[in-house]
Design a protein around this motif. Structure first.
Motif, PDB file in Angstrom:
ATOM      1  N   SER A 179       0.810  -0.718   0.119  1.00  0.00           N
ATOM      2  CA  SER A 179       0.037  -0.518  -0.439  1.00  0.00           C
ATOM      3  C   SER A 179       0.912   1.434  -0.054  1.00  0.00           C
ATOM      4  O   SER A 179       0.724   2.302  -0.558  1.00  0.00           O
ATOM      5  CB  SER A 179      -0.662  -0.262   0.994  1.00  0.00           C
ATOM      6  N   TYR A 180       1.420   1.301   0.695  1.00  0.00           N
ATOM      7  CA  TYR A 180       2.667   2.248   0.463  1.00  0.00           C
ATOM      8  C   TYR A 180       3.772   2.475  -0.756  1.00  0.00           C
ATOM      9  O   TYR A 180       3.088   3.337  -0.776  1.00  0.00           O
ATOM     10  CB  TYR A 180       4.012   1.972   1.344  1.00  0.00           C
ATOM     11  N   MET A 181       4.049   1.776  -1.360  1.00  0.00           N
ATOM     12  CA  MET A 181       4.441   1.922  -2.784  1.00  0.00           C
ATOM     13  C   MET A 181       3.460   2.447  -3.222  1.00  0.00           C
ATOM     14  O   MET A 181       3.729   2.867  -4.904  1.00  0.00           O
ATOM     15  CB  MET A 181       5.165   0.110  -3.828  1.00  0.00           C
ATOM     16  N   GLN A 182       1.613   1.543  -2.946  1.00  0.00           N
ATOM     17  CA  GLN A 182       0.246   2.456  -4.319  1.00  0.00           C
ATOM     18  C   GLN A 182       0.764   4.073  -4.360  1.00  0.00           C
ATOM     19  O   GLN A 182       0.705   4.478  -4.878  1.00  0.00           O
ATOM     20  CB  GLN A 182      -0.448   1.727  -3.773  1.00  0.00           C
ATOM     21  N   ALA A 183       0.659   3.781  -2.837  1.00  0.00           N
ATOM     22  CA  ALA A 183       0.446   5.514  -2.327  1.00  0.00           C
ATOM     23  C   ALA A 183       1.919   6.825  -3.140  1.00  0.00           C
ATOM     24  O   ALA A 183       1.936   7.124  -3.475  1.00  0.00           O
ATOM     25  CB  ALA A 183       0.147   5.754  -0.964  1.00  0.00           C
ATOM     26  N   TYR A 184       3.177   5.885  -2.871  1.00  0.00           N
ATOM     27  CA  TYR A 184       4.479   6.770  -3.674  1.00  0.00           C
ATOM     28  C   TYR A 184       3.828   6.795  -4.787  1.00  0.00           C
ATOM     29  O   TYR A 184       4.428   7.938  -5.142  1.00  0.00           O
ATOM     30  CB  TYR A 184       5.651   5.931  -2.968  1.00  0.00           C
ATOM     31  N   TYR A 185       4.080   5.267  -5.650  1.00  0.00           N
ATOM     32  CA  TYR A 185       4.341   6.131  -7.161  1.00  0.00           C
ATOM     33  C   TYR A 185       3.031   6.770  -8.105  1.00  0.00           C
ATOM     34  O   TYR A 185       2.756   7.448  -8.179  1.00  0.00           O
ATOM     35  CB  TYR A 185       3.763   5.077  -8.001  1.00  0.00           C
ATOM     36  N   ASN A 186       1.344   6.427  -6.828  1.00  0.00           N
ATOM     37  CA  ASN A 186      -0.110   7.296  -7.473  1.00  0.00           C
ATOM     38  C   ASN A 186       0.882   9.031  -7.093  1.00  0.00           C
ATOM     39  O   ASN A 186       0.155   9.758  -8.117  1.00  0.00           O
ATOM     40  CB  ASN A 186      -1.013   6.661  -6.909  1.00  0.00           C
TER      41      ASN A 186
END
Length: 70
Positions: A19-26
């Motif tokens: 979820s951290y990576m999803q938020a970061y890339y978005n």
């Protein structure tokens, strides 16, 4: 043998990491808001937490099947 708290930490990190990576890339792509669906709530909670770290709005929908069980 690892303590039960060690298993809990591993479980929590297994939800927070993606979820951290999803938020970061978005955030890097200029997205302002993420929307997701969650069953028991762990994914929705971890994505909401990750979004708060990147100042993103987050909308979480609870699956109706999970609500009927409560």
């Amino acid at each position: 043998m690892p303590s039960s708290s060690g298993y809990l930490v591993s479980y929590i990190l297994s939800k927070i990491s993606p979820s951290y990576m999803q938020a970061y890339y978005n955030k890097m792509e200029g997205v302002k808001r993420l929307t997701t669906e969650t069953g028991a709530g762990q994914w929705g909670a971890s994505l909401a937490f990750a979004c708060s770290l990147f100042d993103l709005d987050c909308e979480v929908w609870q699956a109706s099947q999970a609500i009927k069980l409560v």
